[in-house]
Design an enzyme around this catalytic site. Structure first.
Site, short mmCIF file in Angstrom:
data_model
loop_
_atom_site.label_atom_id
_atom_site.label_comp_id
_atom_site.label_asym_id
_atom_site.label_seq_id
_atom_site.Cartn_x
_atom_site.Cartn_y
_atom_site.Cartn_z
CB THR A 1 29.53 -17.77 8.51
OG1 THR A 1 30.13 -18.54 7.25
CG2 THR A 1 28.91 -16.09 8.45
CE LYS B 1 26.01 -17.53 6.80
NZ LYS B 1 25.96 -16.03 6.43
NE ARG C 1 23.84 -20.60 14.41
CZ ARG C 1 23.13 -20.64 13.01
NH1 ARG C 1 23.33 -18.63 13.06
NH2 ARG C 1 22.57 -21.32 12.74
C1 LIG Z 1 25.63 -15.22 6.84
C2 LIG Z 1 26.49 -13.75 6.47
C3 LIG Z 1 27.13 -13.25 7.24
C4 LIG Z 1 27.03 -13.19 8.48
O1 LIG Z 1 27.19 -14.12 9.57
P1 LIG Z 1 26.48 -14.48 10.89
O2 LIG Z 1 27.09 -15.27 11.84
O3 LIG Z 1 25.40 -14.61 11.23
O4 LIG Z 1 27.15 -13.33 11.77
C5 LIG Z 1 28.50 -12.05 7.00
N1 LIG Z 1 28.38 -11.82 5.90
C6 LIG Z 1 27.84 -12.74 5.09
C7 LIG Z 1 28.55 -12.91 3.19
C8 LIG Z 1 26.81 -13.42 5.52
O5 LIG Z 1 26.31 -14.47 4.41
#
Ligand SMILES: *Cc1c(COP(=O)(O)O)cnc(C)c1O
Length: 426
Positions: free
Chosen positions: A219, A222, A228
């Site tokens: 992503t 994070k 996003r």
């Molecule tokens: C957060 C996360 C995702 C998904 O991300 P989204 O943008 O919410 O779809 C996928 N894999 C891992 C390991 C994550 O922590």
């Protein structure tokens, strides 16, 4: 057009909520003004199906440039020769990789969801678990770390076509070299999903998955602190191992399979406003300030883990190598669930999320665990010395879980404390 006060009042309220609270959800962060500005720009007006230089629409000469900057900066950040910045989310990046590498019914492996894995790594309610046959590996009950012996046994037994490294609630680094050996033993593709620790990996604080994994997904919102979205990368392109050929009879490269799995495989037009914003965020992530930031994220997580441990909480695996930790509440409060703590803390403007712990005795709706992380509070400017006071407040709330007066007092303390920090301090 009349101003939509209804929605904009809510946006204002959400900003106040974010400003007033202590945000400990490990997957969240606060973006800079320029990341926000790019996202809320006229780039959203543009259709650009296809890829830079090869679009199905006219007028793409400018968005071609922003998308190329995003690709180039991500390439520099992760030393990746192939980058696709179009996935709308992490889950969609993963969906595209599975589509490029597997046929419906094929077997693949991922970390068990209740041991820290992600829904998109084979949960029965996700397309990964509906279309393909997932086999889960686990963490070791004693150490709380990935059980590589168990994983190797399962690889030999089930011969998966693809193996996923990576998790959403795992505080330790990964042995990608060992996983690559296991993958090679059955001719499997090794993929790492670095959605959580991407920022730490980009700046060399954790092991480099691109060295050993064929494909890496992440992503961008994070620890990377962008808008996003999702992304797919490879350090080197390679011919697909299944002998798929183009109409001209040439072996298709993996990059071509991945690109067409993203579009038109699982998506339509790319979000060029988000891609412009990704470009800005990647530029920030290459800066010295970001390096300082991501080091501080790790320092804060270590300080927080120590503060919890000192107060008698059990951290799964005994600590953290990254930005998060998973707390098993059962050792200190056998009667209190993750759900109760999440719901109570939110009333004190402290946001965490309930989480299953490995071998949890409770359901995913109750849980015995709590996941906390430091990316967001570090963006606000908090340093190690603030971790103890925060853990004290959390401990105070949990220790007096039915005491509404106490809750009110902690909320006031939280709001007063956070009034001194901007959303984005860097
Ligand atoms: C957060 C996360 C995702 C998904 O991300 P989204 O943008 O919410 O779809 C996928 N894999 C891992 C390991 C994550 O922590």
């Amino acid at each position: 057009m009349k101003k939509d006060t209804k929605v904009f009042n809510l946006i204002r309220k959400e900003k106040q909520r974010q400003m007033g609270g202590i945000e400990l959800i490990a997957s969240e962060n606060f973006v800079s003004d320029q990341v926000l500005k790019a996202m809320g720009s006229v780039m959203t007006n543009k259709y650009a199906e296809g890829y830079p230089g090869k679009r199905y629409y006219g007028g793409c000469q400018i968005v071609d440039q922003t998308e190329q900057i995003a690709i180039d900066r991500a390439g520099e950040l992760f030393q990746a020769k192939f980058v696709n910045v179009q996935p709308h989310s992490g889950a969609q990046a993963n969906m595209a990789v599975l589509m490029a590498c597997l046929q419906p019914g094929d077997t693949f492996m991922g970390l068990d969801l209740s041991h820290g894995g992600h829904l998109s790594h084979g949960s029965p309610v996700n397309s990964s678990g509906i279309l393909y046959k997932p086999v889960a590996y686990e963490v070791n009950r004693e150490t709380g770390r990935v059980d590589y012996d168990d994983m190797e046994k399962k690889v030999a037994q089930y011969k998966p076509k693809l193996i996923i490294a990576g998790a959403s609630a795992y505080s330790r680094d990964w042995d990608y070299a060992r996983m690559r050996k296991a993958a090679d033993s059955v001719g499997a593709i090794l993929m790492a999903d670095i959605s959580h620790p991407a920022g730490l990996i980009a700046r060399g604080i954790l092991n480099d998955p691109l060295e050993y994994c064929h494909i890496v997904t992440t992503t961008t919102h994070k620890t990377l602190r962008g808008p996003r979205g999702g992304m797919i990368m490879m350090r080197e392109d390679f011919p697909n191992p299944w002998g798929l050929t183009t109409p001209k009879g040439e072996i298709k490269m993996m990059s071509a399979l991945l690109n067409s799995a993203v579009f038109p495989g699982v998506q339509g037009g790319p979000l060029e406003h988000v891609i412009a914003s990704k470009a800005v965020a990647f530029g920030e992530a290459l800066s010295d300030e970001y390096f300082e930031y991501i080091l501080q994220v790790k320092k804060n997580a270590a300080a927080m883990a120590k503060a919890f441990t000192d107060r008698g909480y059990n951290i799964i695996s005994g600590g953290t190598d990254n930005h998060l930790m998973l707390i098993d509440l059962r050792s200190k409060f056998p009667e209190i669930t993750g759900k109760m703590v999440e719901n109570t803390l939110v009333q004190a403007d402290i946001t965490v999320n309930k989480n299953m712990v490995p071998f949890d005795s409770r359901s995913p709706f109750q849980t015995s665990g709590l996941r906390v992380g430091t990316p967001a509070i570090t963006t606000r400017g908090l340093k190690e010395d603030m971790m103890e006071p925060i853990v004290d407040m959390i401990d105070d709330v949990i220790s007096h879980i039915d005491d509404t007066k106490k809750l009110e007092a902690v909320k006031e303390k939280v709001n007063a404390m956070m009034a001194e920090y901007p959303l984005f301090a860097w």
